[in-house]
Design a protein around this motif. Structure first.
Motif, PDB file in Angstrom:
ATOM      1  N   GLU A 190       0.892  -0.960  -0.172  1.00  0.00           N
ATOM      2  CA  GLU A 190       0.301  -0.087  -0.146  1.00  0.00           C
ATOM      3  C   GLU A 190       0.806   1.444  -0.037  1.00  0.00           C
ATOM      4  O   GLU A 190       0.650   1.837  -0.248  1.00  0.00           O
ATOM      5  N   ILE A 191       2.380   0.813   0.732  1.00  0.00           N
ATOM      6  CA  ILE A 191       2.910   2.526   0.420  1.00  0.00           C
ATOM      7  C   ILE A 191       3.448   2.524  -0.472  1.00  0.00           C
ATOM      8  O   ILE A 191       3.835   3.707  -0.969  1.00  0.00           O
ATOM      9  N   TYR A 192       3.773   1.367  -0.909  1.00  0.00           N
ATOM     10  CA  TYR A 192       4.389   1.373  -2.415  1.00  0.00           C
ATOM     11  C   TYR A 192       3.674   2.589  -3.301  1.00  0.00           C
ATOM     12  O   TYR A 192       4.579   3.018  -3.562  1.00  0.00           O
ATOM     13  N   GLY A 193       2.408   2.047  -3.463  1.00  0.00           N
ATOM     14  CA  GLY A 193       1.823   2.241  -4.371  1.00  0.00           C
ATOM     15  C   GLY A 193       1.789   4.347  -3.802  1.00  0.00           C
ATOM     16  O   GLY A 193       1.439   4.509  -5.251  1.00  0.00           O
ATOM     17  N   ARG A 194       1.365   4.454  -2.673  1.00  0.00           N
ATOM     18  CA  ARG A 194       0.843   5.548  -2.506  1.00  0.00           C
ATOM     19  C   ARG A 194       2.642   6.339  -3.154  1.00  0.00           C
ATOM     20  O   ARG A 194       2.238   7.623  -3.820  1.00  0.00           O
ATOM     21  N   LEU A 195       3.694   5.757  -2.805  1.00  0.00           N
ATOM     22  CA  LEU A 195       4.663   6.694  -2.887  1.00  0.00           C
ATOM     23  C   LEU A 195       4.265   6.636  -4.313  1.00  0.00           C
ATOM     24  O   LEU A 195       5.268   7.705  -5.350  1.00  0.00           O
ATOM     25  N   VAL A 196       4.211   5.558  -5.500  1.00  0.00           N
ATOM     26  CA  VAL A 196       4.821   5.571  -6.661  1.00  0.00           C
ATOM     27  C   VAL A 196       3.083   7.302  -7.427  1.00  0.00           C
ATOM     28  O   VAL A 196       3.872   7.302  -8.107  1.00  0.00           O
ATOM     29  N   GLU A 197       2.057   6.800  -6.967  1.00  0.00           N
ATOM     30  CA  GLU A 197       1.047   7.760  -7.197  1.00  0.00           C
ATOM     31  C   GLU A 197       1.299   9.142  -6.893  1.00  0.00           C
ATOM     32  O   GLU A 197       1.417   9.725  -6.926  1.00  0.00           O
ATOM     33  N   ARG A 198       2.591   8.945  -5.593  1.00  0.00           N
ATOM     34  CA  ARG A 198       2.942  11.405  -5.586  1.00  0.00           C
ATOM     35  C   ARG A 198       4.150  11.479  -6.417  1.00  0.00           C
ATOM     36  O   ARG A 198       3.704  12.490  -7.036  1.00  0.00           O
ATOM     37  N   LEU A 199       4.572  10.181  -7.088  1.00  0.00           N
ATOM     38  CA  LEU A 199       5.651  10.642  -8.114  1.00  0.00           C
ATOM     39  C   LEU A 199       4.985  11.035  -9.242  1.00  0.00           C
ATOM     40  O   LEU A 199       4.374  12.044  -9.841  1.00  0.00           O
ATOM     41  N   THR A 200       4.011  10.367  -9.991  1.00  0.00           N
ATOM     42  CA  THR A 200       3.418  10.413 -10.661  1.00  0.00           C
ATOM     43  C   THR A 200       2.386  11.392 -10.833  1.00  0.00           C
ATOM     44  O   THR A 200       2.059  12.322 -11.982  1.00  0.00           O
ATOM     45  N   THR A 201       1.853  11.860  -9.906  1.00  0.00           N
ATOM     46  CA  THR A 201       0.718  12.898 -10.071  1.00  0.00           C
ATOM     47  C   THR A 201       1.923  14.306 -10.202  1.00  0.00           C
ATOM     48  O   THR A 201       0.438  15.261  -9.419  1.00  0.00           O
ATOM     49  N   SER A 202       2.868  14.005  -9.645  1.00  0.00           N
ATOM     50  CA  SER A 202       3.844  15.584  -9.183  1.00  0.00           C
ATOM     51  C   SER A 202       4.152  15.756 -10.465  1.00  0.00           C
ATOM     52  O   SER A 202       4.582  16.733 -10.246  1.00  0.00           O
ATOM     53  N   GLY A 203       3.811  15.239 -11.587  1.00  0.00           N
ATOM     54  CA  GLY A 203       4.384  15.066 -13.267  1.00  0.00           C
ATOM     55  C   GLY A 203       5.278  14.131 -13.297  1.00  0.00           C
ATOM     56  O   GLY A 203       5.755  14.294 -14.588  1.00  0.00           O
ATOM     57  N   ILE A 204       6.228  13.097 -12.702  1.00  0.00           N
ATOM     58  CA  ILE A 204       6.694  12.743 -13.545  1.00  0.00           C
ATOM     59  C   ILE A 204       6.065  11.567 -13.930  1.00  0.00           C
ATOM     60  O   ILE A 204       5.079  10.871 -13.711  1.00  0.00           O
TER      61      ILE A 204
END
Length: 307
Positions: free
Chosen positions: A37-51
């Motif tokens: 769950e944390i892994y998914g959140r970290l990936v989501e944080r990156l991609t929703t920031s513009g990565i």
């Protein structure tokens, strides 16, 4: 029957590789396993920031400390939470294992694979070409990025591989020598590949000055805005502005690079822990930071307005 290569798909991936290529950390739970769950959140944080490109199972993701089940899990989670960003799956080890991982990445929905540098005490140039050709050939539908850390690999080998494997589209160049990088890129065919500065933000200005168009980042886990801002400046030729960012992040990156990069992952994970985003746990041969190191890191994060 000849393979039909999807040029339009590869062009999209080439464009995205000419940017910030994020290497997400792999968070562990209290029991030592991956916290999905944390892994998914970290990936989501990156991609929703513009990565636009994330690399599950990269070195900052502790690829060599994960087993096969765990690397597959990270890849699947990244695909699920990428929000339209490209997923560049790290694969490696022996050819059979790398091919198996590459095919799994394809079937799970990844866009590209990154082939880790061969971990072998005896690497011939011809063997290097054949190793990568065999893996790339197994997944012609996917774009392939090479991870070059061996200074013995020249433009000649890259050009040969480019001829043999049309889906090899990018080179993550991580030899700490901008002059050699510029030489290799031009000998290989500068326009043939996307050239990615593989030693992150501190090396990016030097590599961009001689032809790189993207860079990889572990720092991006902590604050995507910093990495994206540096890329924006480099891509428009604002080297003075990029160096202002460089000066700000230099102490953080130097902490990661100390003692032969011993704390490369530990510093990033501890920073995320201090921000309340994941546990600081790493697996051997990495180690947790000491109390004085954590205090110094806290000061750096505070200076960025993050703590």
């Amino acid at each position: 029957m000849p393979v039909v290569f999807e040029t339009a798909v590869f062009e999209t991936q080439r464009r995205r590789l000419a940017g910030v290529v994020a290497i997400p950390v792999t968070p562990f739970g209290s029991g030592g396993g991956i916290d999905g769950e944390i892994y998914g959140r970290l990936v989501e944080r990156l991609t929703t920031s513009g990565i636009e490109v994330v690399t599950p199972n990269g070195n900052t993701g502790e690829f060599y400390a994960l087993d096969g089940h765990e690397t597959r899990l990270c890849l699947e989670l990244a695909v699920k939470r990428a929000h339209g960003a490209s997923v560049l799956a790290g694969v490696g080890h022996d050819v059979r294992s790398a091919v198996k991982a590459a095919r799994h990445a394809r079937d799970a929905g990844a866009d590209m694979i990154m082939i880790h540098q061969p971990v072998h005490p005896y690497v011939s140039r011809d063997g290097w070409v054949e190793y990568h050709r065999a893996i790339a050939e197994a997944v012609p539908e996917l774009g392939v990025v090479l991870y070059v850390r061996n200074p013995a690999i020249s433009g000649e080998e890259l050009a040969r591989l480019g001829e043999a494997a049309p889906n090899v589209i990018g080179v993550k160049y991580a030899v700490p020598d901008p002059v050699q990088f510029a030489t290799v890129a031009r000998e290989a065919g500068y326009e043939r590949f996307v050239w990615i500065a593989g030693l992150a933000e501190l090396s990016a200005p030097g590599y961009f000055a001689v032809g790189a168009t993207g860079f990889t980042s572990g720092l991006v886990n902590v604050d995507p805005r910093i990495s994206l801002d540096m890329f924006a400046r480099l891509s428009t030729g604002d080297f003075a502005g990029a160096m202002e960012i460089w000066e700000r992040i230099r102490p953080f990156e130097q902490m990661r690079a100390a003692d032969g990069n011993a704390n490369n992952v530990s510093v990033v994970k501890d920073a995320l822990s201090q921000l309340g985003l994941c546990r600081p746990d790493v697996r051997p041969p990495s180690r947790l930071l000491t109390a004085p190191e954590r205090e110094r890191l806290f000061g750096l994060l505070s200076s960025w307005g993050l703590s």
